[in-house]
Design a protein around this motif. Structure first.
Motif, PDB file in Angstrom:
ATOM      1  N   GLU A 245     -45.664 -39.853 -43.820  1.00  6.77           N
ATOM      2  CA  GLU A 245     -46.535 -40.854 -43.200  1.00  6.77           C
ATOM      3  C   GLU A 245     -46.215 -41.060 -41.731  1.00  6.77           C
ATOM      4  N   GLY A 246     -47.259 -40.996 -40.909  1.00  2.59           N
ATOM      5  CA  GLY A 246     -47.091 -41.277 -39.497  1.00  2.59           C
ATOM      6  C   GLY A 246     -47.314 -42.754 -39.201  1.00  2.59           C
ATOM      7  N   ASP A 247     -47.298 -43.096 -37.933  1.00  2.00           N
ATOM      8  CA  ASP A 247     -47.540 -44.476 -37.508  1.00  2.00           C
ATOM      9  C   ASP A 247     -49.053 -44.669 -37.385  1.00  2.00           C
ATOM     10  N   MET A 248     -49.680 -45.008 -38.503  1.00  2.00           N
ATOM     11  CA  MET A 248     -51.138 -45.075 -38.553  1.00  2.00           C
ATOM     12  C   MET A 248     -51.706 -46.081 -37.559  1.00  2.00           C
ATOM     13  N   PHE A 249     -51.086 -47.246 -37.453  1.00  2.00           N
ATOM     14  CA  PHE A 249     -51.649 -48.260 -36.570  1.00  2.00           C
ATOM     15  C   PHE A 249     -51.587 -47.817 -35.112  1.00  2.00           C
ATOM     16  N   ARG A 250     -50.443 -47.235 -34.710  1.00  2.00           N
ATOM     17  CA  ARG A 250     -50.336 -46.777 -33.330  1.00  2.00           C
ATOM     18  C   ARG A 250     -51.424 -45.744 -33.020  1.00  2.00           C
ATOM     19  N   SER A 251     -51.683 -44.835 -33.966  1.00  2.00           N
ATOM     20  CA  SER A 251     -52.680 -43.785 -33.755  1.00  2.00           C
ATOM     21  C   SER A 251     -54.095 -44.353 -33.666  1.00  2.00           C
ATOM     22  N   LEU A 252     -54.377 -45.389 -34.477  1.00  2.18           N
ATOM     23  CA  LEU A 252     -55.741 -45.919 -34.557  1.00  2.18           C
ATOM     24  C   LEU A 252     -55.943 -47.204 -33.754  1.00  2.18           C
ATOM     25  N   ALA A 253     -54.895 -47.691 -33.089  1.00  2.00           N
ATOM     26  CA  ALA A 253     -54.967 -48.993 -32.414  1.00  2.00           C
ATOM     27  C   ALA A 253     -56.146 -49.085 -31.455  1.00  2.00           C
ATOM     28  N   SER A 254     -56.412 -48.013 -30.716  1.00  2.00           N
ATOM     29  CA  SER A 254     -57.463 -48.054 -29.699  1.00  2.00           C
ATOM     30  C   SER A 254     -58.866 -48.124 -30.304  1.00  2.00           C
ATOM     31  N   VAL A 255     -58.988 -47.785 -31.595  1.00  2.00           N
ATOM     32  CA  VAL A 255     -60.315 -47.826 -32.252  1.00  2.00           C
ATOM     33  C   VAL A 255     -60.262 -48.665 -33.531  1.00  2.00           C
ATOM     34  N   VAL A 256     -59.260 -49.538 -33.631  1.00  3.32           N
ATOM     35  CA  VAL A 256     -59.023 -50.229 -34.894  1.00  3.32           C
ATOM     36  C   VAL A 256     -60.188 -51.133 -35.290  1.00  3.32           C
ATOM     37  N   SER A 257     -60.950 -51.644 -34.318  1.00  2.00           N
ATOM     38  CA  SER A 257     -62.074 -52.521 -34.680  1.00  2.00           C
ATOM     39  C   SER A 257     -63.183 -51.743 -35.399  1.00  2.00           C
ATOM     40  N   HIS A 258     -63.100 -50.422 -35.384  1.00  2.00           N
ATOM     41  CA  HIS A 258     -64.108 -49.593 -36.069  1.00  2.00           C
ATOM     42  C   HIS A 258     -63.501 -48.800 -37.219  1.00  2.00           C
ATOM     43  N   VAL A 259     -62.367 -49.302 -37.759  1.00  2.00           N
ATOM     44  CA  VAL A 259     -61.647 -48.537 -38.768  1.00  2.00           C
ATOM     45  C   VAL A 259     -62.461 -48.365 -40.053  1.00  2.00           C
ATOM     46  N   HIS A 260     -63.344 -49.318 -40.366  1.00  2.00           N
ATOM     47  CA  HIS A 260     -64.155 -49.176 -41.582  1.00  2.00           C
ATOM     48  C   HIS A 260     -65.204 -48.083 -41.415  1.00  2.00           C
ATOM     49  N   LEU A 261     -65.755 -47.979 -40.229  1.00  2.00           N
ATOM     50  CA  LEU A 261     -66.692 -46.890 -39.939  1.00  2.00           C
ATOM     51  C   LEU A 261     -65.971 -45.549 -40.024  1.00  2.00           C
ATOM     52  N   LEU A 262     -64.767 -45.474 -39.455  1.00  2.00           N
ATOM     53  CA  LEU A 262     -63.993 -44.230 -39.477  1.00  2.00           C
ATOM     54  C   LEU A 262     -63.583 -43.868 -40.903  1.00  2.00           C
ATOM     55  N   TRP A 263     -63.280 -44.894 -41.710  1.00  2.00           N
ATOM     56  CA  TRP A 263     -62.963 -44.652 -43.130  1.00  2.00           C
ATOM     57  C   TRP A 263     -64.151 -44.005 -43.834  1.00  2.00           C
ATOM     58  N   GLU A 264     -65.355 -44.501 -43.581  1.00  2.00           N
ATOM     59  CA  GLU A 264     -66.548 -43.911 -44.202  1.00  2.00           C
ATOM     60  C   GLU A 264     -66.751 -42.466 -43.745  1.00  2.00           C
ATOM     61  N   LEU A 265     -66.565 -42.214 -42.458  1.00  2.00           N
ATOM     62  CA  LEU A 265     -66.754 -40.848 -41.944  1.00  2.00           C
ATOM     63  C   LEU A 265     -65.756 -39.889 -42.586  1.00  2.00           C
ATOM     64  N   ALA A 266     -64.498 -40.340 -42.734  1.00  2.00           N
ATOM     65  CA  ALA A 266     -63.474 -39.499 -43.370  1.00  2.00           C
ATOM     66  C   ALA A 266     -63.792 -39.304 -44.853  1.00  2.00           C
ATOM     67  N   LEU A 267     -64.195 -40.382 -45.524  1.00  2.00           N
ATOM     68  CA  LEU A 267     -64.521 -40.315 -46.953  1.00  2.00           C
ATOM     69  C   LEU A 267     -65.639 -39.307 -47.213  1.00  2.00           C
ATOM     70  N   LEU A 268     -66.620 -39.272 -46.328  1.00  2.00           N
ATOM     71  CA  LEU A 268     -67.795 -38.412 -46.522  1.00  2.00           C
ATOM     72  C   LEU A 268     -67.602 -37.010 -45.952  1.00  2.00           C
ATOM     73  N   GLY A 269     -66.431 -36.741 -45.359  1.00  2.00           N
ATOM     74  CA  GLY A 269     -66.181 -35.407 -44.805  1.00  2.00           C
ATOM     75  C   GLY A 269     -67.095 -35.085 -43.636  1.00  2.00           C
ATOM     76  N   GLU A 270     -67.421 -36.087 -42.833  1.00  2.00           N
ATOM     77  CA  GLU A 270     -68.327 -35.882 -41.698  1.00  2.00           C
ATOM     78  C   GLU A 270     -67.633 -35.089 -40.577  1.00  2.00           C
ATOM     79  N   PRO A 271     -68.405 -34.298 -39.807  1.00  2.00           N
ATOM     80  CA  PRO A 271     -67.816 -33.550 -38.684  1.00  2.00           C
ATOM     81  C   PRO A 271     -67.424 -34.508 -37.566  1.00  2.00           C
ATOM     82  N   ILE A 272     -66.161 -34.471 -37.173  1.00  2.00           N
ATOM     83  CA  ILE A 272     -65.646 -35.360 -36.120  1.00  2.00           C
ATOM     84  C   ILE A 272     -64.870 -34.524 -35.116  1.00  2.00           C
ATOM     85  N   VAL A 273     -65.074 -34.785 -33.836  1.00  2.00           N
ATOM     86  CA  VAL A 273     -64.215 -34.169 -32.828  1.00  2.00           C
ATOM     87  C   VAL A 273     -63.442 -35.285 -32.118  1.00  2.00           C
TER      88      VAL A 273
END
Length: 581
Positions: A245-273
């Motif tokens: 496990e890495g430091d998840m909060f440090r990695s996502l801190a800059s976009v943390v207010s959109h973490v639920h959107l990012l969770w959905e994108l990861a869950l659905l296997g969406e293309p992300i760059v």
């Protein structure tokens, strides 16, 4: 000559091919404990004529294909535009394109016991990179540029990053003798066993870490060394509460207010760059995105760091209407133009913080991501609402300077509970596809689970849906429908369906081991009896091949049942059928 190089120093003029093959087998067997942890360690340097080139591979018997070597070379150095001076660390994933590497028995055991999200991947290697670039007037280009890359099948990012950080500086100072000593020490390590504290000694450092077993929510035991061990060997100690496990909060801190959107994108296997200025930032963000959906395994492709020289570059930068299901971490500005049609782009800059990251709707025309400010660019409309309570708690934690590990624990627990709320109805439904145990007969074909019917599943949600375990509102049905088309659903379903099938095979084999075949055989034709013997043996062989979970006692009883009915046959048939027993 060292043991490491011995297998390549065979005199080919006096040794025939069979001896050479046998020697390679012995060499592989000799390094089996090393292979439990590491496939090989590569030293990549900059050659004035060749560019990036592999200088050394340890152990020397390990063979990499030309494509694998090429990908390792290019991924071992940050893109030239990154301007990485000094030491840089990151990790990569490399597609395996040679013959499938067969895992050692210990690695097979590891995969059986650990959670799916930290299993090895038969199609990919993980590479842990330590790159050094410093000025050196004695060299033709005026710079020392070299990387150490640990190639392994294990996604233990924390552990191998620390190991690489220990090995590389020593190697840069002292050369080959360090790598030979390191390889021999790793070859003495115990196998990676999930659910146990691991004590690994390397270069006078004691690494203590933990890999979870399938009960991933169990309390992690205290990672503490035995005093006499450290004193006896005068060891420095590095304690890693988690090997992966890495430091998840440090990695996502800059976009943390959109973490639920990012969770959905990861869950659905969406293309992300993910676009950033350093490979370290890229790799950490990509890793964090895939970890948001744990305990579900992220089954789409992901490349923590990706360059324009990668052998899959054309595959991933095609102008197809729908980009492939992959998360790419990139630093080269060229990707800003090449991937501007991608539906989801996360732009990070050094020093980005929560305050300056804004959620932006990605405009498909005239977007210049290279010139864009940090943020998440997408037109995706989330199915679920945000959980404002957790976001408020995390943002307050930033203001009050709450320790990073506490922030990560809060975020990880929230996302774990969200994923579990999503998966519990699916797990409950798939369990209902099992035939009733009373309908499993030892004398009939093994039944198979019923097929997954999306509409039948969706009909269960009103009474047994995510609302039972989470307060998050939204279009759960729409999210499930989209999930059914994703690689994550395919991967999860394939794994669970295989497990159900094996469980049915195990139940039937247990029933067969208890069956009264002496009574059954009465009145049967010889051909029926022989057919039963062959079927039991076939089922037993298949149980070994597929790792069907049956006990040794069941296996012994099945062999007894075979002997019970062999002895009812004429002598000539007994001799023929007993040959295999």
């Amino acid at each position: 000559m060292s043991d490491l190089a011995s297998c390549s120093a065979i005199n080919e003029t006096t040794v025939n091919d069979e001896t050479l093959i046998e020697d390679l087998k012995i060499s592989r067997k000799k390094w089996e404990r090393f292979s439990n942890w590491v496939h090989c360690i590569c030293v990549v340097t900059f050659d004035l004529e060749l560019g990036q080139a592999i200088e050394l591979v340890y152990p020397s018997h390990v063979k990499l294909t030309e494509q694998e070597r090429s990908n390792i070379c290019y991924l071992a150095f940050p893109d030239s535009n990154s301007g990485c001076m000094g030491d840089t660390q990151y990790h990569v994933r490399i597609r395996q394109n040679g013959k499938t590497t067969h895992n050692t028995q210990s690695l097979k055991e590891y995969d059986r016991k650990c959670p799916v999200f930290v299993q090895s991947d038969r199609d990919y290697y993980w590479g842990y990179v330590y790159f050094r670039q410093v000025k050196d007037k004695t060299l033709p280009r005026g710079y020392f540029q070299k990387s150490i890359v640990i190639i392994t099948k294990l996604p233990l990012v924390n552990l191998f990053s620390e190991i690489c950080a220990l090995i590389a500086p020593e190697f840069f100072e002292s050369g080959m003798s360090v790598m030979e000593a390191v390889s021999r020490e790793i070859d003495r390590w115990p196998p990676p066993v999930p659910g146990q504290i691991l004590h690994l000694i390397l270069m006078n450092v004691l690494f203590q870490t933990y890999i979870p077993n399938q009960n991933y929510k169990a309390t992690v035991p205290t990672v503490a060394a035995l005093d006499h061990t450290t004193k006896k060997h005068s060891l420095r100690k590095i304690v890693l509460t988690s090997a992966y496990e890495g430091d998840m909060f440090r990695s996502l801190a800059s976009v943390v207010s959109h973490v639920h959107l990012l969770w959905e994108l990861a869950l659905l296997g969406e293309p992300i760059v993910v676009m950033a200025s350093s490979p370290t930032t890229c790799a950490e963000m990509v890793q964090a995105l895939t970890a948001t959906i744990a305990p579900l395994k992220y089954c789409a492709d992901h490349r923590p760091y990706f360059t324009i020289h990668d052998s899959e570059f054309k595959e991933y930068t095609t102008d197809a209407p729908s980009p492939p299901a992959v998360i790419l971490g990139v630093t080269n500005p060229f990707f800003a133009k090449t991937l501007q049609h991608w539906p989801h782009i996360i732009r990070i800059t050094n020093g980005s913080n929560v305050e300056n990251q804004k959620y932006r709707i990605k405009k498909s025309e005239n977007l210049k991501v290279l010139d864009s400010k940090p943020g998440v660019y997408t037109q995706y409309k989330p199915f679920l609402q945000k959980d404002k309570a957790i976001l408020k708690k995390l943002l307050r934690g930033i203001q009050t300077k709450r320790p990073g590990e506490v922030q990560t624990a809060l975020l990880r627990r929230h996302l774990l509970e969200l994923t579990e709320s999503f998966m519990i109805p699916l797990e409950r439904y798939i369990a209902s596809l099992m035939p009733l145990q009373k309908n499993i007969s030892p004398f009939k074909a093994t039944p198979i689970p019923q097929l997954f019917n999306p509409d039948d599943f969706l009909a269960t949600l009103s009474s047994a849906g995510p609302q039972l375990t989470t307060g998050i509102k939204g279009d759960w049905v729409g999210l499930y429908r989209r999930f059914f088309r994703s690689p994550n659903f395919s991967g999860w379903f394939h794994t669970r369906y295989t497990e159900l099938t094996q469980k049915l095979q195990a139940i039937q084999l247990e029933a067969l081991s208890e069956a009264d075949l002496k009574t059954w055989v009465q009145g049967k034709q010889e051909v029926e009896v022989v057919d039963m013997i062959l079927r039991i043996r076939q089922k037993l062989d298949k149980s070994y091949e597929d790792d069907v979970p049956i006990s040794h006692s069941v296996q012994e009883k099945l062999n007894e049942r075979i002997n019970d009915i062999i002895y009812t046959l004429p002598d000539d048939l007994q001799i023929i059928l007993s040959v295999k027993s």
